[in-house]
Design a protein around this motif. Structure first.
Motif, PDB file in Angstrom:
ATOM      1  N   VAL A  66       0.870  -1.180   0.000  1.00 17.33           N
ATOM      2  CA  VAL A  66       0.000   0.000   0.000  1.00 17.33           C
ATOM      3  C   VAL A  66       0.903   1.225   0.000  1.00 17.33           C
ATOM      4  CG1 VAL A  66      -1.893   1.196   1.153  1.00 17.33           C
ATOM      5  CG2 VAL A  66      -1.665  -1.286   1.406  1.00 17.33           C
ATOM      6  N   PRO A  67       1.373   1.634  -1.173  1.00 13.47           N
ATOM      7  CA  PRO A  67       2.303   2.767  -1.219  1.00 13.47           C
ATOM      8  C   PRO A  67       1.682   4.022  -0.609  1.00 13.47           C
ATOM      9  CG  PRO A  67       2.147   1.684  -3.358  1.00 13.47           C
ATOM     10  CD  PRO A  67       1.083   1.094  -2.484  1.00 13.47           C
ATOM     11  N   PRO A  68       2.460   4.757   0.194  1.00 14.56           N
ATOM     12  CA  PRO A  68       1.941   5.984   0.796  1.00 14.56           C
ATOM     13  C   PRO A  68       1.727   7.064  -0.263  1.00 14.56           C
ATOM     14  CG  PRO A  68       4.264   5.711   1.291  1.00 14.56           C
ATOM     15  CD  PRO A  68       3.832   4.473   0.568  1.00 14.56           C
ATOM     16  N   THR A  69       0.947   8.046   0.118  1.00  6.68           N
ATOM     17  CA  THR A  69       0.636   9.153  -0.766  1.00  6.68           C
ATOM     18  C   THR A  69       1.847  10.069  -0.911  1.00  6.68           C
ATOM     19  OG1 THR A  69      -1.661   9.059  -0.079  1.00  6.68           O
ATOM     20  CG2 THR A  69      -0.932  11.088  -1.113  1.00  6.68           C
ATOM     21  N   ALA A  70       2.318  10.219  -2.134  1.00  5.09           N
ATOM     22  CA  ALA A  70       3.468  11.086  -2.406  1.00  5.09           C
ATOM     23  C   ALA A  70       2.997  12.531  -2.546  1.00  5.09           C
ATOM     24  CB  ALA A  70       4.167  10.640  -3.683  1.00  5.09           C
ATOM     25  N   PHE A  71       3.921  13.446  -2.379  1.00  6.50           N
ATOM     26  CA  PHE A  71       3.611  14.860  -2.522  1.00  6.50           C
ATOM     27  C   PHE A  71       3.818  15.256  -3.982  1.00  6.50           C
ATOM     28  CE2 PHE A  71       3.514  19.322  -2.007  1.00  6.50           C
ATOM     29  CZ  PHE A  71       2.831  19.549  -0.830  1.00  6.50           C
ATOM     30  N   PRO A  72       2.748  15.634  -4.689  1.00  4.90           N
ATOM     31  CA  PRO A  72       2.899  15.969  -6.114  1.00  4.90           C
ATOM     32  C   PRO A  72       3.519  17.343  -6.325  1.00  4.90           C
ATOM     33  CG  PRO A  72       0.629  16.293  -5.419  1.00  4.90           C
ATOM     34  CD  PRO A  72       1.378  15.741  -4.225  1.00  4.90           C
ATOM     35  N   ASP A  73       3.990  17.555  -7.532  1.00  2.25           N
ATOM     36  CA  ASP A  73       4.529  18.868  -7.900  1.00  2.25           C
ATOM     37  C   ASP A  73       4.183  19.136  -9.357  1.00  2.25           C
ATOM     38  OD1 ASP A  73       5.852  21.217  -8.338  1.00  2.25           O
ATOM     39  OD2 ASP A  73       7.821  20.488  -7.719  1.00  2.25           O
TER      40      ASP A  73
END
Length: 186
Positions: A66-73
């Motif tokens: 369950v990959p964690p939520t990454a911070f988008p850019d």
């Protein structure tokens, strides 16, 4: 011709699958390295060669499955923050995945090795990406002069509080309300 995974990689995969399966079946406190090893078909030393604690192996298994939520850019800070907070709220609200993360946060309060693994492998990398993104926006004039650590706490704290303390499911709408309240300027 596809390359056959090494014995080390097969063992790693088996261990992480076993840890994840067991964690979905029982609370963290009832998991044991012995149980993970038995399910994976390996010895305990095989696990300890790669991970120093039960918490470290369970956290890695969870992050792999369950990959964690990454911070988008994307260049649009508000949209990126909204996407990020929606991802966190969605993950924590998911009836299958949310309790797994919440359970580890709870267990980390009593397990210093798990707490350190959580901070090192999950919290710090995501936090650093968020802080970098916010500093860039602040330095580029997209945010007023603010302490990025405080801003990140203001954005994520209410979502975790809602789940862990209030016992309520965070929603996308709640995440939107948090973002709107935090970014509202007088």
């Amino acid at each position: 011709m596809p390359q056959t995974p090494s014995r080390t990689e097969r063992s790693r995969t088996a261990i992480l699958s076993a840890a994840f399966e067991l964690y979905t079946e029982q609370p963290y406190g009832r998991l044991t390295i012995e149980g993970i090893a038995a399910r994976a078909g390996v010895g305990k030393p095989t696990i300890y060669r790669r991970w120093n604690s039960k918490g470290a192996v369970v956290l890695e298994a969870l992050m792999e499955h369950v990959p964690p939520t990454a911070f988008p850019d994307t260049g649009d800070l508000v949209r990126d923050l909204r996407t990020w907070l929606h991802g966190i709220a969605g993950l924590l609200a998911d009836p299958d995945r949310g309790p797994l993360f919440a359970g580890l946060v709870g267990a980390a309060q009593l397990d210093p090795e798990l707490a350190e693994a959580w901070r090192e492998r999950l919290y710090r990398p995501i936090r650093a990406a968020g802080a970098d993104r916010l500093r860039a926006a602040r330095d580029g004039g997209g945010l007023p002069p603010v302490d990025t650590d405080v801003l990140l706490d203001l954005l994520t704290g209410p979502i975790w509080f809602r789940l862990l303390v209030a016992g309520e499911t965070p929603t996308r709408e709640y995440a939107d309300a948090v973002l709107d309240a935090v970014l509202r300027t007088p």
